[in-house]
Scaffold this motif. Sequence first.
Motif, short mmCIF file in Angstrom:
data_model
loop_
_atom_site.label_atom_id
_atom_site.label_comp_id
_atom_site.label_asym_id
_atom_site.label_seq_id
_atom_site.Cartn_x
_atom_site.Cartn_y
_atom_site.Cartn_z
N PHE A 11 0.81 -1.21 0.00
CA PHE A 11 0.00 0.00 0.00
C PHE A 11 0.85 1.27 0.00
O PHE A 11 0.85 2.04 -0.95
N ASP A 12 1.58 1.50 1.07
CA ASP A 12 2.32 2.75 1.27
C ASP A 12 3.48 2.85 0.29
O ASP A 12 4.37 2.02 0.27
N ARG A 19 0.76 11.93 3.70
CA ARG A 19 0.87 13.39 3.68
C ARG A 19 0.29 13.94 4.96
O ARG A 19 -0.89 13.70 5.21
N PRO A 20 1.04 14.65 5.78
CA PRO A 20 2.46 14.91 5.60
C PRO A 20 3.28 13.63 5.71
O PRO A 20 2.74 12.58 6.02
N HIS A 22 6.11 10.58 6.60
CA HIS A 22 6.40 9.76 7.78
C HIS A 22 7.27 10.54 8.76
O HIS A 22 7.09 10.45 9.97
N TRP A 23 8.23 11.29 8.23
CA TRP A 23 9.13 12.06 9.09
C TRP A 23 8.33 13.07 9.92
O TRP A 23 8.59 13.24 11.11
N ALA A 24 7.36 13.73 9.29
CA ALA A 24 6.52 14.69 10.01
C ALA A 24 5.71 13.97 11.08
O ALA A 24 5.53 14.48 12.20
N LEU A 25 5.23 12.79 10.76
CA LEU A 25 4.45 12.01 11.73
C LEU A 25 5.31 11.63 12.93
O LEU A 25 4.87 11.77 14.08
N TYR A 26 6.55 11.19 12.69
CA TYR A 26 7.43 10.83 13.81
C TYR A 26 7.73 12.06 14.68
O TYR A 26 7.76 11.96 15.90
N ALA A 111 -6.91 9.12 6.93
CA ALA A 111 -6.87 10.51 6.44
C ALA A 111 -5.44 11.00 6.18
O ALA A 111 -5.26 12.00 5.50
N ARG A 112 -4.45 10.31 6.68
CA ARG A 112 -3.06 10.71 6.47
C ARG A 112 -2.50 10.22 5.13
O ARG A 112 -1.38 10.54 4.77
N TYR A 113 -3.26 9.43 4.40
CA TYR A 113 -2.78 8.87 3.14
C TYR A 113 -3.52 9.48 1.96
O TYR A 113 -4.71 9.76 2.02
#
Length: 132
Positions: A11-12, A19-20, A22-26, A111-113
Amino acid sequence: MTRIRAVCFDFDGTLAYMRPSHWALYAEAARTVGIEVTEAALAADTTDRAWEPWMTPLGPVHLEASASQAAFRELRAGVAIDRIRAAAPGSPEAALREAGRHAALLEEEAARYVLYRDAIPALERLASEGVA
């Protein structure tokens, strides 16, 4: 000629992207437990040691960790912990564990994808040709 009967997609990064990033999520997850780290610091570790336990010549393979949502969540938490630890050395282990758990839960939010523009047409074409 052999007819294709089924197609499996990751998938990913294949059908959708985060979006944003993975780095932003971490970074977001780290901030929730008081660890200040930037996206740039997280992205700077190009060795990506976090995936080493699952790396093969063809890329990461994590079949056992993909057997259940809980197991895959644990894998993703571990990856987040390793990445945050590398970008913010000296962070308390308890905070890292909590940030990892939070990051894994954030990664599950649909919603992040964002789907790539060609994802739906590709899936529709396969379906129209009877491919599962």
